[in-house]
Scaffold this active site. Structure first.
Site, short mmCIF file in Angstrom:
data_model
loop_
_atom_site.label_atom_id
_atom_site.label_comp_id
_atom_site.label_asym_id
_atom_site.label_seq_id
_atom_site.Cartn_x
_atom_site.Cartn_y
_atom_site.Cartn_z
N ARG A 36 0.88 -1.17 0.00
CA ARG A 36 0.00 0.00 0.00
C ARG A 36 0.92 1.22 0.00
O ARG A 36 1.57 1.51 1.01
CB ARG A 36 -0.89 -0.04 1.25
CG ARG A 36 -1.87 1.12 1.42
CD ARG A 36 -2.69 0.89 2.68
NE ARG A 36 -3.54 2.02 3.03
CZ ARG A 36 -4.80 2.17 2.63
NH1 ARG A 36 -5.35 1.24 1.84
NH2 ARG A 36 -5.52 3.21 3.01
N HIS A 84 -6.87 1.43 -7.10
CA HIS A 84 -7.22 0.69 -5.87
C HIS A 84 -7.93 -0.60 -6.31
O HIS A 84 -9.11 -0.81 -6.02
CB HIS A 84 -8.13 1.55 -5.00
CG HIS A 84 -8.20 1.11 -3.57
ND1 HIS A 84 -7.58 -0.03 -3.09
CD2 HIS A 84 -8.83 1.67 -2.49
CE1 HIS A 84 -7.83 -0.16 -1.80
NE2 HIS A 84 -8.58 0.85 -1.41
N GLN A 126 -9.97 -3.07 -3.92
CA GLN A 126 -11.26 -2.54 -3.49
C GLN A 126 -12.33 -2.80 -4.52
O GLN A 126 -13.47 -3.14 -4.19
CB GLN A 126 -11.15 -1.03 -3.23
CG GLN A 126 -12.46 -0.40 -2.76
CD GLN A 126 -12.89 -0.89 -1.40
OE1 GLN A 126 -12.14 -0.75 -0.43
NE2 GLN A 126 -14.08 -1.47 -1.30
N ASP A 143 -16.92 8.17 -2.71
CA ASP A 143 -15.72 8.07 -1.89
C ASP A 143 -15.48 9.45 -1.29
O ASP A 143 -16.09 10.44 -1.70
CB ASP A 143 -14.53 7.64 -2.77
CG ASP A 143 -13.26 7.39 -1.98
OD1 ASP A 143 -13.34 7.16 -0.75
OD2 ASP A 143 -12.17 7.40 -2.59
N CYS A 165 -16.20 2.93 -0.08
CA CYS A 165 -15.05 2.11 0.31
C CYS A 165 -14.58 2.37 1.73
O CYS A 165 -13.79 1.60 2.27
CB CYS A 165 -13.92 2.28 -0.69
SG CYS A 165 -13.21 3.94 -0.75
N ARG A 194 -13.62 -7.24 1.26
CA ARG A 194 -12.19 -7.09 1.02
C ARG A 194 -11.48 -8.38 1.40
O ARG A 194 -10.57 -8.84 0.70
CB ARG A 194 -11.63 -5.91 1.85
CG ARG A 194 -12.06 -4.53 1.40
CD ARG A 194 -11.41 -4.13 0.08
NE ARG A 194 -9.97 -4.09 0.15
CZ ARG A 194 -9.25 -3.07 0.63
NH1 ARG A 194 -9.86 -1.98 1.08
NH2 ARG A 194 -7.93 -3.11 0.64
#
Length: 309
Positions: free
Chosen positions: A101, A128, A131, A226, A266, A294
Protein backbone atom coordinates in the site's frame (compact mmCIF):
# COMPACT_ATOMS: atom_id res chain seq x y z
CA UNK A 1 5.43 -16.93 -15.24
CA UNK A 2 4.88 -14.87 -12.09
CA UNK A 3 1.61 -12.95 -12.22
CA UNK A 4 1.10 -9.64 -10.45
CA UNK A 5 -1.99 -7.55 -9.72
CA UNK A 6 -0.98 -3.92 -10.07
CA UNK A 7 -4.07 -2.46 -11.71
CA UNK A 8 -7.56 -3.69 -12.49
CA UNK A 9 -6.89 -4.65 -16.11
CA UNK A 10 -4.13 -7.06 -15.10
CA UNK A 11 -6.96 -9.61 -14.95
CA UNK A 12 -8.79 -10.60 -18.12
CA UNK A 13 -12.59 -10.74 -17.91
CA UNK A 14 -12.43 -14.53 -17.58
CA UNK A 15 -9.75 -14.34 -14.87
CA UNK A 16 -11.67 -11.69 -12.96
CA UNK A 17 -14.78 -13.88 -13.04
CA UNK A 18 -12.75 -16.85 -11.74
CA UNK A 19 -11.44 -14.76 -8.83
CA UNK A 20 -14.95 -13.52 -8.01
CA UNK A 21 -16.35 -17.07 -8.12
CA UNK A 22 -13.65 -18.15 -5.68
CA UNK A 23 -14.39 -15.10 -3.52
CA UNK A 24 -18.03 -16.13 -3.23
CA UNK A 25 -16.96 -19.67 -2.35
CA UNK A 26 -14.60 -18.37 0.34
CA UNK A 27 -17.33 -16.15 1.72
CA UNK A 28 -19.41 -19.31 2.18
CA UNK A 29 -16.50 -21.38 3.55
CA UNK A 30 -13.63 -19.23 4.79
CA UNK A 31 -11.15 -22.10 5.15
CA UNK A 32 -11.78 -23.92 1.87
CA UNK A 33 -8.43 -22.80 0.39
CA UNK A 34 -5.10 -23.20 2.23
CA UNK A 35 -2.36 -22.44 -0.34
CA UNK A 36 -0.14 -20.82 2.31
CA UNK A 37 -0.17 -23.82 4.66
CA UNK A 38 3.18 -24.18 6.35
CA UNK A 39 2.82 -21.38 7.24
CA UNK A 40 4.32 -19.47 4.33
CA UNK A 41 4.77 -15.74 4.90
CA UNK A 42 3.27 -12.93 2.85
CA UNK A 43 4.76 -9.46 3.31
CA UNK A 44 2.21 -6.70 3.84
CA UNK A 45 3.88 -3.29 3.53
CA UNK A 46 2.03 -0.07 4.22
CA UNK A 47 3.33 3.43 3.57
CA UNK A 48 -0.09 4.98 4.28
CA UNK A 49 -2.66 4.92 7.10
CA UNK A 50 -4.76 1.77 6.97
CA UNK A 51 -7.51 -0.15 8.72
CA UNK A 52 -9.55 -2.29 6.30
CA UNK A 53 -6.60 -3.04 4.03
CA UNK A 54 -4.27 -4.25 6.78
CA UNK A 55 -6.93 -6.14 8.71
CA UNK A 56 -8.38 -7.87 5.65
CA UNK A 57 -5.01 -8.90 4.25
CA UNK A 58 -3.63 -10.00 7.63
CA UNK A 59 -6.72 -12.04 8.47
CA UNK A 60 -6.96 -13.38 4.95
CA UNK A 61 -3.33 -14.52 4.80
CA UNK A 62 -3.80 -16.31 8.13
CA UNK A 63 -7.02 -17.98 6.92
CA UNK A 64 -5.17 -19.19 3.81
CA UNK A 65 -2.77 -20.97 6.19
CA UNK A 66 -0.02 -18.36 6.05
CA UNK A 67 1.73 -15.81 8.22
CA UNK A 68 1.10 -12.09 7.62
CA UNK A 69 4.46 -10.35 7.88
CA UNK A 70 3.53 -6.72 8.58
CA UNK A 71 6.17 -4.21 7.44
CA UNK A 72 5.91 -0.55 8.48
CA UNK A 73 6.82 1.37 5.35
CA UNK A 74 7.73 4.45 7.39
CA UNK A 75 10.42 2.42 9.13
CA UNK A 76 11.54 0.53 6.02
CA UNK A 77 11.75 3.76 3.96
CA UNK A 78 11.63 1.85 0.70
CA UNK A 79 13.19 3.91 -2.07
CA UNK A 80 14.94 6.16 0.43
CA UNK A 81 16.98 4.01 2.77
CA UNK A 82 17.17 1.24 0.20
CA UNK A 83 16.09 1.02 -3.42
CA UNK A 84 12.76 -0.55 -4.35
CA UNK A 85 14.58 -3.21 -6.37
CA UNK A 86 16.99 -4.15 -3.57
CA UNK A 87 14.15 -4.30 -1.05
CA UNK A 88 12.25 -6.60 -3.38
CA UNK A 89 15.23 -8.92 -3.83
CA UNK A 90 15.46 -9.28 -0.06
CA UNK A 91 11.75 -9.96 0.35
CA UNK A 92 11.11 -12.35 -2.51
CA UNK A 93 13.61 -14.88 -1.09
CA UNK A 94 11.61 -15.09 2.13
CA UNK A 95 7.93 -14.64 1.30
CA UNK A 96 5.37 -16.21 -1.02
CA UNK A 97 3.91 -12.85 -2.12
CA UNK A 98 4.26 -9.12 -1.47
CA UNK A 99 1.33 -6.78 -0.84
CA UNK A 100 2.11 -3.05 -0.88
CA UNK A 101 0.00 0.00 0.00
CA UNK A 102 2.00 2.93 -1.28
CA UNK A 103 2.04 6.22 -3.17
CA UNK A 104 3.01 6.40 -6.86
CA UNK A 105 2.08 3.56 -9.19
CA UNK A 106 5.63 3.58 -10.49
CA UNK A 107 6.84 2.26 -7.12
CA UNK A 108 4.78 -0.91 -7.24
CA UNK A 109 5.58 -1.40 -10.93
CA UNK A 110 9.29 -1.22 -10.09
CA UNK A 111 8.78 -3.79 -7.34
CA UNK A 112 6.92 -6.16 -9.66
CA UNK A 113 9.64 -5.86 -12.29
CA UNK A 114 12.21 -7.09 -9.74
CA UNK A 115 10.07 -9.69 -7.96
CA UNK A 116 9.99 -13.46 -8.44
CA UNK A 117 6.81 -13.73 -6.35
CA UNK A 118 3.39 -12.14 -6.94
CA UNK A 119 3.11 -8.44 -6.08
CA UNK A 120 -0.33 -7.06 -5.20
CA UNK A 121 -1.36 -3.42 -5.28
CA UNK A 122 -3.14 -2.77 -1.99
CA UNK A 123 -3.58 0.89 -3.03
CA UNK A 124 -1.62 3.48 -4.93
CA UNK A 125 -2.43 7.09 -5.75
CA UNK A 126 -3.55 5.94 -9.20
CA UNK A 127 -5.44 2.67 -8.61
CA UNK A 128 -7.22 0.69 -5.87
CA UNK A 129 -7.89 -2.63 -7.64
CA UNK A 130 -8.47 -4.85 -4.60
CA UNK A 131 -11.26 -2.54 -3.49
CA UNK A 132 -13.00 -2.88 -6.84
CA UNK A 133 -12.82 -6.69 -6.61
CA UNK A 134 -14.53 -6.40 -3.22
CA UNK A 135 -17.15 -4.05 -4.64
CA UNK A 136 -17.91 -6.39 -7.54
CA UNK A 137 -18.08 -9.26 -5.07
CA UNK A 138 -20.59 -7.27 -3.01
CA UNK A 139 -22.85 -6.73 -6.01
CA UNK A 140 -22.51 -10.43 -6.86
CA UNK A 141 -23.36 -11.35 -3.25
CA UNK A 142 -26.62 -9.42 -3.40
CA UNK A 143 -27.59 -9.86 -7.06
CA UNK A 144 -25.71 -12.93 -8.27
CA UNK A 145 -22.46 -13.19 -10.20
CA UNK A 146 -24.24 -13.63 -13.50
CA UNK A 147 -25.97 -10.28 -12.96
CA UNK A 148 -22.74 -8.30 -13.27
CA UNK A 149 -22.65 -8.02 -17.07
CA UNK A 150 -25.11 -5.29 -17.98
CA UNK A 151 -25.34 -3.81 -14.47
CA UNK A 152 -25.46 0.00 -14.50
CA UNK A 153 -23.02 1.50 -12.02
CA UNK A 154 -22.54 5.16 -11.08
CA UNK A 155 -19.60 6.63 -9.19
CA UNK A 156 -19.97 10.27 -8.17
CA UNK A 157 -17.57 12.67 -6.48
CA UNK A 158 -13.82 12.92 -6.96
CA UNK A 159 -13.66 11.16 -10.32
CA UNK A 160 -9.96 11.93 -10.70
CA UNK A 161 -8.89 9.76 -7.78
CA UNK A 162 -7.79 6.12 -7.68
CA UNK A 163 -11.34 4.86 -7.12
CA UNK A 164 -12.58 6.57 -10.27
CA UNK A 165 -9.81 4.97 -12.33
CA UNK A 166 -10.29 1.53 -10.85
CA UNK A 167 -14.08 1.61 -11.18
CA UNK A 168 -13.61 2.35 -14.86
CA UNK A 169 -11.16 -0.46 -15.54
CA UNK A 170 -12.51 -3.09 -13.16
CA UNK A 171 -16.13 -2.29 -13.89
CA UNK A 172 -15.97 -2.67 -17.66
CA UNK A 173 -13.86 -5.81 -17.25
CA UNK A 174 -16.94 -7.29 -15.53
CA UNK A 175 -19.19 -5.97 -18.32
CA UNK A 176 -20.71 -3.12 -16.31
CA UNK A 177 -22.05 0.10 -17.77
CA UNK A 178 -19.90 2.49 -15.75
CA UNK A 179 -20.93 6.11 -15.34
CA UNK A 180 -18.48 8.49 -13.69
CA UNK A 181 -19.50 11.97 -12.53
CA UNK A 182 -17.40 14.72 -11.03
CA UNK A 183 -16.84 18.47 -11.31
CA UNK A 184 -14.61 20.00 -13.95
CA UNK A 185 -11.01 19.56 -12.92
CA UNK A 186 -11.82 16.32 -11.08
CA UNK A 187 -12.55 13.98 -13.99
CA UNK A 188 -10.75 10.71 -14.79
CA UNK A 189 -7.43 10.48 -16.58
CA UNK A 190 -8.00 10.45 -20.34
CA UNK A 191 -5.70 7.46 -20.80
CA UNK A 192 -7.65 5.42 -18.26
CA UNK A 193 -10.94 6.35 -19.94
CA UNK A 194 -9.55 5.29 -23.32
CA UNK A 195 -8.33 1.97 -21.91
CA UNK A 196 -11.70 1.36 -20.23
CA UNK A 197 -13.52 1.96 -23.52
CA UNK A 198 -11.16 -0.47 -25.23
CA UNK A 199 -12.00 -3.17 -22.68
CA UNK A 200 -15.72 -2.34 -22.78
CA UNK A 201 -15.76 -2.98 -26.52
CA UNK A 202 -14.86 -6.62 -25.78
CA UNK A 203 -17.13 -7.21 -22.76
CA UNK A 204 -20.35 -5.42 -23.68
CA UNK A 205 -19.82 -2.78 -21.01
CA UNK A 206 -19.72 0.96 -21.57
CA UNK A 207 -18.20 4.16 -20.21
CA UNK A 208 -19.91 7.49 -19.57
CA UNK A 209 -18.07 10.47 -18.10
CA UNK A 210 -20.16 13.48 -17.12
CA UNK A 211 -20.23 16.49 -14.82
CA UNK A 212 -23.87 15.81 -13.89
CA UNK A 213 -24.45 13.62 -10.84
CA UNK A 214 -28.13 13.16 -11.70
CA UNK A 215 -27.30 12.11 -15.26
CA UNK A 216 -24.87 9.52 -13.92
CA UNK A 217 -27.24 8.14 -11.27
CA UNK A 218 -30.46 8.10 -13.32
CA UNK A 219 -31.93 4.59 -13.14
CA UNK A 220 -28.71 2.86 -12.10
CA UNK A 221 -28.43 -0.41 -10.17
CA UNK A 222 -25.48 0.68 -7.99
CA UNK A 223 -24.39 4.07 -6.64
CA UNK A 224 -20.88 4.52 -5.25
CA UNK A 225 -18.92 7.40 -3.80
CA UNK A 226 -15.72 8.07 -1.89
CA UNK A 227 -14.25 10.79 0.28
CA UNK A 228 -13.72 14.12 -1.44
CA UNK A 229 -10.34 14.47 0.26
CA UNK A 230 -7.86 11.72 -0.53
CA UNK A 231 -4.95 10.84 1.74
CA UNK A 232 -2.34 13.56 1.48
CA UNK A 233 -4.85 16.29 0.61
CA UNK A 234 -6.20 16.86 4.13
CA UNK A 235 -4.82 20.40 4.32
CA UNK A 236 -7.03 21.30 1.35
CA UNK A 237 -10.18 19.74 2.81
CA UNK A 238 -12.29 22.90 2.97
CA UNK A 239 -11.14 24.18 -0.40
CA UNK A 240 -11.59 20.80 -2.10
CA UNK A 241 -15.10 20.31 -0.70
CA UNK A 242 -16.55 23.38 -2.46
CA UNK A 243 -16.86 21.89 -5.97
CA UNK A 244 -18.35 18.63 -4.69
CA UNK A 245 -21.55 19.56 -2.85
CA UNK A 246 -23.68 18.83 -5.92
CA UNK A 247 -22.26 15.28 -5.90
CA UNK A 248 -23.27 14.36 -2.35
CA UNK A 249 -25.04 11.00 -2.22
CA UNK A 250 -28.19 11.96 -0.34
CA UNK A 251 -31.83 10.89 -0.40
CA UNK A 252 -32.61 13.29 -3.24
CA UNK A 253 -29.87 11.92 -5.48
CA UNK A 254 -30.53 8.29 -4.55
CA UNK A 255 -34.20 8.76 -5.52
CA UNK A 256 -33.04 9.20 -9.12
CA UNK A 257 -31.49 5.69 -9.15
CA UNK A 258 -33.40 2.42 -9.43
CA UNK A 259 -35.67 1.88 -6.40
CA UNK A 260 -33.56 -1.05 -5.17
CA UNK A 261 -30.16 0.43 -6.05
CA UNK A 262 -27.27 -0.67 -3.84
CA UNK A 263 -25.07 1.98 -2.22
CA UNK A 264 -21.32 1.49 -1.91
CA UNK A 265 -18.58 3.46 -0.14
CA UNK A 266 -15.05 2.11 0.31
CA UNK A 267 -14.72 3.85 3.73
CA UNK A 268 -13.72 5.74 5.75
CA UNK A 269 -16.87 7.82 5.20
CA UNK A 270 -17.48 11.39 6.27
CA UNK A 271 -21.21 11.53 7.00
CA UNK A 272 -22.71 14.83 5.97
CA UNK A 273 -20.10 15.39 3.28
CA UNK A 274 -19.81 12.95 0.36
CA UNK A 275 -22.69 10.87 1.75
CA UNK A 276 -25.43 11.52 4.29
CA UNK A 277 -25.98 9.42 7.39
CA UNK A 278 -29.51 8.73 6.15
CA UNK A 279 -28.12 6.98 3.08
CA UNK A 280 -25.04 5.20 4.42
CA UNK A 281 -27.00 3.86 7.41
CA UNK A 282 -30.11 3.20 5.33
CA UNK A 283 -31.60 0.01 3.89
CA UNK A 284 -29.93 0.31 0.49
CA UNK A 285 -26.43 0.63 1.92
CA UNK A 286 -24.20 -2.45 1.71
CA UNK A 287 -20.99 -0.71 2.77
CA UNK A 288 -20.19 -3.07 5.64
CA UNK A 289 -20.72 -6.13 3.43
CA UNK A 290 -18.37 -4.32 1.06
CA UNK A 291 -15.78 -3.87 3.82
CA UNK A 292 -16.01 -7.56 4.75
CA UNK A 293 -15.68 -8.56 1.13
CA UNK A 294 -12.19 -7.09 1.02
CA UNK A 295 -11.25 -10.20 3.02
CA UNK A 296 -12.90 -12.71 0.69
CA UNK A 297 -11.90 -11.02 -2.57
CA UNK A 298 -8.25 -10.65 -1.54
CA UNK A 299 -8.03 -14.24 -0.33
CA UNK A 300 -9.40 -15.36 -3.68
CA UNK A 301 -6.94 -13.14 -5.52
CA UNK A 302 -3.94 -14.42 -3.54
CA UNK A 303 -5.00 -18.04 -3.96
CA UNK A 304 -5.42 -17.50 -7.69
CA UNK A 305 -2.09 -15.69 -8.11
CA UNK A 306 -0.21 -18.34 -6.14
CA UNK A 307 -1.68 -20.98 -8.44
CA UNK A 308 -0.36 -19.28 -11.58
CA UNK A 309 3.36 -19.76 -10.96
Amino acid sequence: MTRHFLRDDDLTPAEQKTVLELGLALRADRYAERPLEGPRAVAFITDKPTLRTQVSFAAGIAELGGFPLIVDGNLAQIGVRESVADTTRVLDRQVAAIVWRTFGQERIEEMAAASRVPVVNALTDQFHPCQILADLLTVAQHRGLESLPGTTFAYVGDAANNMGSSYLLGGVTAGLHVRIAGPEGYLPDAGVVARAREIAATTGGSVTVTTSAKEAVAGVDVVATDTWVSMGDEAQAEERAKPFWDYQVNAELLAVAAPDALVLHCLPAYRGKEITAEVIDGPQSVVFDEAENRLHAQKALLAWLLGQG
